[in-house]
Write an enzyme that holds these catalytic residues in place. Structure first.
Site, PDB file in Angstrom:
ATOM      1  CE1 TYR A  55     -36.058  27.353 -50.854  1.00  0.00           C
ATOM      2  CE2 TYR A  55     -38.378  27.735 -51.324  1.00  0.00           C
ATOM      3  CZ  TYR A  55     -37.392  27.119 -50.581  1.00  0.00           C
ATOM      4  OH  TYR A  55     -37.754  26.267 -49.571  1.00  0.00           O
ATOM      5  CB  SER A 140     -37.284  26.390 -41.068  1.00  0.00           C
ATOM      6  OG  SER A 140     -36.989  25.330 -41.949  1.00  0.00           O
ATOM      7  CG  LEU A 193     -44.146  14.176 -52.442  1.00  0.00           C
ATOM      8  CD1 LEU A 193     -44.619  14.768 -53.751  1.00  0.00           C
ATOM      9  CD2 LEU A 193     -45.123  13.103 -51.967  1.00  0.00           C
ATOM     10  NE  ARG A 250     -44.612  14.378 -61.024  1.00  0.00           N
ATOM     11  CZ  ARG A 250     -43.881  14.020 -62.074  1.00  0.00           C
ATOM     12  NH1 ARG A 250     -44.216  12.968 -62.784  1.00  0.00           N
ATOM     13  NH2 ARG A 250     -42.806  14.702 -62.408  1.00  0.00           N
TER      14      ARG A 250
END
Length: 297
Positions: A55, A140, A193, A250
């Site tokens: 990231y 993962s 999501l 949110r």
């Protein structure tokens, strides 16, 4: 809210909070956003922060965590921090150096969970745990066959504590979840999501999960948002779920997932949304002999 009530035990005795904050942000967004969003998340009650070498923002995320430790909001042991080994560091002699680079950027002494994406570097990962640099180690994007390969490895010292995979109502991973539960491995859901729809990774013609009419009508029924319905669905199935957002309202709202419960009938309805739709198909890796998504699960 005391997040201690909302944790599950891993097979090595450590505990992982069931709701985590994802910190991957689109490349066009300033990295300082990662600091800001992580601070907001910790203030809102998130104690599980999920990041990765890939990231390229662990310095910014570390800054947020340390600032919240310094101002007394949390102690280091309150935070469950996950990092991941990137594919360029799979050679066993590089594993520890990748983790040490992450720790240096974070300015932390250890990570709570360290994950690998492919089954090449397990022995070296075990050494990171032995050295105290990682409290727990997991994987993962592993399918059942790859998990079995690890679990059947002669001389396996530490079973992976979790398998972090894409998981949401359109890809509910039921079979993989059952298999993981049978082996005492926690399933952790990313893209829970749907997805940020980054065109480098995601087919733009795929349906938007949070626009689903079933989620919308359930959101009305429970007086929640479609996102909270999707998160709650995972928690009730025994899945640890990651929620990612840069929007303060949110981020705070996602903590409300503990304030309601879906009835068994509605859980069945949500199970019925499954269409084996993978947003992050990883096609760039599809030629690799260990490509995980060719198997059924």
């Amino acid at each position: 809210m005391n997040s201690k009530c909302h944790r599950v035990e891993l097979n090595d005795g450590h505990f992982i909070p069931v709701l985590g904050f994802g910190t991957a942000i689109p490349s066009e967004v300033s990295k300082s956003k990662a600091t800001e969003a992580t601070r907001i998340a910790i203030d809102a009650g998130f104690r599980h922060i999920d990041s990765a070498h890939m990231y390229q923002n662990e310095e910014e995320v570390g800054l947020a965590i340390r600032s919240k430790i310094e101002d007394g909001t949390v102690k280091r042991e309150d935070i469950f921090y996950t990092s991941k080994l990137w594919c360029t560091f799979h050679r066993p002699e590089l594993v520890k150096s990748c983790l040490e680079q992450s720790l240096k950027k974070l300015q932390l002494d250890y990570v709570d969970l360290y994950l690998i994406n492919f089954p090449m570097a397990l022995k070296a990962m075990e050494k990171c745990k032995d050295a105290g640099l990682a409290k727990s180690i997991g994987v993962s994007n592993f399918n059942r066959r790859q998990l079995e390969m690890i679990l059947n490895k002669p001389g396996l010292k530490y079973k992976p504590v979790c398998n972090q995979v894409e998981c949401h109502p359109y890809l509910n991973q039921n079979k993989l979840l059952d298999f993981c539960k049978s082996k005492d491995i926690v399933l952790v859901a990313y893209s829970a999501l749907g997805t940020h729809r980054d065109k480098h990774w995601v087919d733009q013609s795929t349906p938007v999960l949070l626009d689903d009419p079933v989620l919308a009508s359930m959101a009305k029924k429970y007086k929640q948002t479609p996102a909270l319905i999707a998160l709650r669905y995972q928690i009730q199935r025994g899945v640890v779920v990651l929620a990612k957002s840069l929007n303060e309202a949110r981020i705070k709202e996602n903590m409300q997932v503990f304030e309601f419960q879906l009835c068994p009938e509605d859980m069945k309805v949500l199970d019925g949304l499954n269409r084996n739709l993978r947003y992050v198909a990883g096609v760039v890796f599809s030629g690799h002999p260990n490509f995980p998504f060719s198997d059924e699960y």
